[in-house]
Design an enzyme around this catalytic site. Structure first.
Site, PDB file in Angstrom:
ATOM      1  N   PHE A  74       0.836  -1.205   0.000  1.00 16.51           N
ATOM      2  CA  PHE A  74       0.000   0.000   0.000  1.00 16.51           C
ATOM      3  C   PHE A  74       0.873   1.258   0.000  1.00 16.51           C
ATOM      4  O   PHE A  74       0.596   2.214  -0.738  1.00 16.51           O
ATOM      5  CB  PHE A  74      -0.928  -0.015   1.221  1.00 16.51           C
ATOM      6  CG  PHE A  74      -2.158   0.820   1.087  1.00 16.51           C
ATOM      7  CD1 PHE A  74      -2.082   2.189   0.894  1.00 16.51           C
ATOM      8  CD2 PHE A  74      -3.421   0.236   1.168  1.00 16.51           C
ATOM      9  CE1 PHE A  74      -3.221   2.967   0.786  1.00 16.51           C
ATOM     10  CE2 PHE A  74      -4.574   1.004   1.060  1.00 16.51           C
ATOM     11  CZ  PHE A  74      -4.477   2.370   0.864  1.00 16.51           C
ATOM     12  N   PHE A  75       1.917   1.261   0.797  1.00 11.49           N
ATOM     13  CA  PHE A  75       2.813   2.415   0.825  1.00 11.49           C
ATOM     14  C   PHE A  75       3.512   2.600  -0.527  1.00 11.49           C
ATOM     15  O   PHE A  75       3.666   3.732  -1.004  1.00 11.49           O
ATOM     16  CB  PHE A  75       3.854   2.251   1.931  1.00 11.49           C
ATOM     17  CG  PHE A  75       3.354   2.592   3.306  1.00 11.49           C
ATOM     18  CD1 PHE A  75       3.056   3.903   3.655  1.00 11.49           C
ATOM     19  CD2 PHE A  75       3.199   1.612   4.276  1.00 11.49           C
ATOM     20  CE1 PHE A  75       2.606   4.230   4.931  1.00 11.49           C
ATOM     21  CE2 PHE A  75       2.747   1.921   5.553  1.00 11.49           C
ATOM     22  CZ  PHE A  75       2.447   3.234   5.883  1.00 11.49           C
TER      23      PHE A  75
ATOM     24  N   PHE B 261      -7.387   6.930   2.999  1.00 10.47           N
ATOM     25  CA  PHE B 261      -6.687   6.336   4.131  1.00 10.47           C
ATOM     26  C   PHE B 261      -7.135   4.899   4.374  1.00 10.47           C
ATOM     27  O   PHE B 261      -6.542   4.173   5.158  1.00 10.47           O
ATOM     28  CB  PHE B 261      -6.901   7.165   5.407  1.00 10.47           C
ATOM     29  CG  PHE B 261      -5.905   6.847   6.493  1.00 10.47           C
ATOM     30  CD1 PHE B 261      -4.644   7.422   6.481  1.00 10.47           C
ATOM     31  CD2 PHE B 261      -6.216   5.964   7.509  1.00 10.47           C
ATOM     32  CE1 PHE B 261      -3.711   7.123   7.474  1.00 10.47           C
ATOM     33  CE2 PHE B 261      -5.294   5.658   8.508  1.00 10.47           C
ATOM     34  CZ  PHE B 261      -4.036   6.241   8.481  1.00 10.47           C
TER      35      PHE B 261
ATOM     36  N   ARG C  22       9.927   7.832   6.558  1.00 11.46           N
ATOM     37  CA  ARG C  22       8.961   8.384   5.603  1.00 11.46           C
ATOM     38  C   ARG C  22       8.634   9.845   5.889  1.00 11.46           C
ATOM     39  O   ARG C  22       8.236  10.582   4.966  1.00 11.46           O
ATOM     40  CB  ARG C  22       7.693   7.533   5.651  1.00 11.46           C
ATOM     41  CG  ARG C  22       6.722   7.791   4.527  1.00 11.46           C
ATOM     42  CD  ARG C  22       5.576   6.795   4.523  1.00 11.46           C
ATOM     43  NE  ARG C  22       4.649   7.078   3.431  1.00 11.46           N
ATOM     44  CZ  ARG C  22       4.770   6.628   2.190  1.00 11.46           C
ATOM     45  NH1 ARG C  22       5.795   5.854   1.882  1.00 11.46           N
ATOM     46  NH2 ARG C  22       3.891   6.940   1.256  1.00 11.46           N
TER      47      ARG C  22
END
Length: 367
Positions: A101-102, A204, A344
């Protein structure tokens, strides 16, 4: 290296504790540090190693970036601090899916930055197809599609068709929300606060992370449980906290990258707040989430206890709901510390504040 190597502090260090995780005052939430103790799934060391290997095997990140950045991004720490009690293979599938997902989020951002609208359109349709039929996409030429198919197929194997169908429906909505964000950014549109809040619940993936509480607890929850007012409210508050705290922490990164989708940016643009006022507004919303969760949690636990009606099924549901509620609580601390330990968000350490060093700027999947 352990996931939680440091003691915690409200933004200070000392000679006796040189390796403390320092939380900047603007981001510090003492209530999280005091009332939401950190926990970690015992499988975490193997989880980190195997997710790193999975990223390499699926070619989701170049080998040099995996070697240099994967552990420091702390993606497995985030999941290992959330889905406590999950069987090891379930947690592994969730962690791999989360890492995917990231990477997908980064591809989406790079496609926008480099105006690769055709590439994004192809990826969007391929992900929809892979979600509906992961088994036929395991060898897809685009690593992002193949990796998605692999992680989804593994998640589907743990749960009945009804859960799989629900998960797919929820993630189809996420893909389309990402497309709306793509179009907004391509046109220079900053959504209004209300529009942003609705879109953010999808980008999200609020429902996805809540859905994944169920395989972690080893039980698909029936509709009357998932739709119960206090259960739904507790789930929403845990996710809203995470989304808004992410917005607060990523605001410098997203301003530097000329991002348009952040609650702070919507407040500045449409409510005419200063940066300082927007930060205060974000903090207020975040703190209200925490306060309300602590109240709703008590009602939800009473609801869970009431499910134990003397039957085997009632006891099973009561235990599963309590496990889900405990992990909603874990989400607060896991998200909080992730934002202060993951590379990140360490924008000040990047050579180019607008370009994360761990991303691949090439047009992946185009060949």
């Amino acid at each position: 290296m352990p996931a939680f190597p440091y003691s915690t502090t409200h933004g200070t260090t000392s000679a006796s504790a040189p390796n403390v995780t320092v939380v900047p005052p603007a981001l510090c939430l003492p209530v999280i540090e005091d009332e939401f103790p950190r926990q970690l799934h015992e499988y975490w060391p193997k989880l980190q190693e195997r997710t790193r290997t999975w990223l390499l095997e699926k070619r989701l990140m170049p080998a040099d970036k995996v070697s240099e950045y994967a552990d420091g991004l702390c993606y497995t720490d985030l999941m290992a601090g959330y889905y406590l009690g999950a069987p090891d293979d379930v947690l592994q599938a969730i962690a791999d899916y989360s890492a995917w997902f990231f990477v997908w989020d980064d591809r989406h951002d790079r496609d926008i930055v480099h105006a690769r609208s055709a590439a994004w359109r192809r990826l969007r349709f391929r992900l929809h197809a892979a979600l509906d039929s992961p088994g036929t996409h395991l060898a897809h030429g685009d690593p992002l599609v193949a990796g998605f198919a692999d992680s989804v197929a593994r998640l589907y194997a743990f749960m009945p068709t009804t859960w799989n169908t629900r998960f797919a429906r929820h993630f189809h909505e996420v893909i389309e929300a990402y497309d709306r964000e793509f179009r907004n950014r391509a046109r220079g549109i900053v959504p209004t606060v209300d529009d942003y809040l609705a879109l953010r619940r999808l980008t999200f993936a609020h429902r996805i992370w809540t859905d994944l509480l169920e395989p972690s607890a080893g039980c698909e929850l029936p509709d009357f449980v998932r739709r119960n007012t206090v259960y739904r409210r507790a789930a929403l508050l845990s996710q809203e906290f995470a989304a808004w705290y992410n917005d607060l922490c990523s605001l410098p990164k997203e301003i530097a990258g000329e991002e348009l989708h952040n609650l702070g940016i919507s407040l500045i643009t449409h409510e005419k707040l200063t940066l300082e006022e927007a930060v205060e507004d974000l903090r207020r919303r975040i703190e209200e989430c925490i306060t309300e969760f602590l109240t709703v949690e008590k009602d939800a636990l009473r609801f869970a206890d009431g499910l134990a009606d003397g039957t085997v099924r009632g006891k099973e549901l009561s235990i599963a709901v309590r496990a889900c509620l405990a992990n909603m609580r874990n989400w607060f601390s896991s998200v909080y510390w992730f934002h202060h330990e993951s590379g990140r968000y360490m924008v000040d350490s990047w050579d180019d504040r607008s370009t994360p060093p761990y991303v691949n700027n090439e047009a992946a999947g185009e060949k």
